[in-house]
Design a protein around this motif. Structure first.
Motif, PDB file in Angstrom:
ATOM      1  N   SER A 143       0.834  -1.199   0.000  1.00 16.99           N
ATOM      2  CA  SER A 143       0.000   0.000   0.000  1.00 16.99           C
ATOM      3  C   SER A 143       0.873   1.255   0.000  1.00 16.99           C
ATOM      4  O   SER A 143       2.071   1.196   0.296  1.00 16.99           O
ATOM      5  N   LEU A 144       0.262   2.359  -0.313  1.00 14.05           N
ATOM      6  CA  LEU A 144       0.970   3.645  -0.312  1.00 14.05           C
ATOM      7  C   LEU A 144       1.503   3.955   1.089  1.00 14.05           C
ATOM      8  O   LEU A 144       2.630   4.425   1.240  1.00 14.05           O
ATOM      9  N   SER A 145       0.705   3.656   2.098  1.00 14.09           N
ATOM     10  CA  SER A 145       1.116   3.890   3.480  1.00 14.09           C
ATOM     11  C   SER A 145       2.324   3.035   3.853  1.00 14.09           C
ATOM     12  O   SER A 145       3.255   3.514   4.509  1.00 14.09           O
ATOM     13  N   GLU A 146       2.317   1.774   3.443  1.00 13.47           N
ATOM     14  CA  GLU A 146       3.448   0.893   3.724  1.00 13.47           C
ATOM     15  C   GLU A 146       4.700   1.358   3.005  1.00 13.47           C
ATOM     16  O   GLU A 146       5.804   1.326   3.564  1.00 13.47           O
ATOM     17  N   ALA A 147       4.536   1.812   1.776  1.00 20.08           N
ATOM     18  CA  ALA A 147       5.683   2.318   1.005  1.00 20.08           C
ATOM     19  C   ALA A 147       6.267   3.552   1.671  1.00 20.08           C
ATOM     20  O   ALA A 147       7.489   3.715   1.744  1.00 20.08           O
ATOM     21  N   ARG A 148       5.404   4.433   2.157  1.00 18.74           N
ATOM     22  CA  ARG A 148       5.866   5.669   2.816  1.00 18.74           C
ATOM     23  C   ARG A 148       6.620   5.333   4.110  1.00 18.74           C
ATOM     24  O   ARG A 148       7.658   5.919   4.408  1.00 18.74           O
ATOM     25  N   THR A 149       6.092   4.371   4.868  1.00 17.94           N
ATOM     26  CA  THR A 149       6.742   3.958   6.107  1.00 17.94           C
ATOM     27  C   THR A 149       8.122   3.383   5.816  1.00 17.94           C
ATOM     28  O   THR A 149       9.093   3.675   6.519  1.00 17.94           O
ATOM     29  N   MET A 150       8.216   2.582   4.759  1.00 24.63           N
ATOM     30  CA  MET A 150       9.500   1.996   4.372  1.00 24.63           C
ATOM     31  C   MET A 150      10.474   3.089   3.942  1.00 24.63           C
ATOM     32  O   MET A 150      11.647   3.062   4.304  1.00 24.63           O
TER      33      MET A 150
END
Length: 107
Positions: A2-9
């Motif tokens: 997800s976009l949120s997971e990508a941002r966290t990474m």
């Protein structure tokens, strides 16, 4: 992913790169270690290094009058002021940058 997971990474990668670059937690005094960032297992280490250098350059240039600290911790005040210039950095990244900034500003 997800976009949120990508941002966290992405945030975790940037934080790790800032910490590696300045040597926070692994050196007695802060430095500027290009090789530490370039050795990271990331898709574009050169671009990451460029971003880290821009952030560090901005943090090194931060000017806070000594009188402004009063009873406040230098690290806390640095974080508050630098967040105005470069919002969104993790607390860990801000601590690493503050460590470097404090060393250069006061020693």
């Amino acid at each position: 992913m997800s976009l949120s997971e990508a941002r966290t990474m992405m945030d975790a990668t940037l934080t790790a790169a800032i910490i590696a670059y300045v040597g926070y937690g692994s050196r007695r005094t802060p430095g500027a270690d290009d090789a530490a960032v370039l050795a990271m297992d990331v898709p574009d280490a050169e671009a990451l290094l460029g971003e880290v250098k821009q952030i560090v350059k901005a943090s090194d240039a931060l000017s806070i009058r000594r009188e402004a600290f009063g009873d406040q911790d230098k690290s806390t005040l640095f974080g508050i002021e630098f967040e105005k210039i470069r919002p969104g950095l993790s607390a860990e990244a801000l601590r690493a940058l503050s460590w470097r900034w404090s060393y250069h500003a006061f020693f």
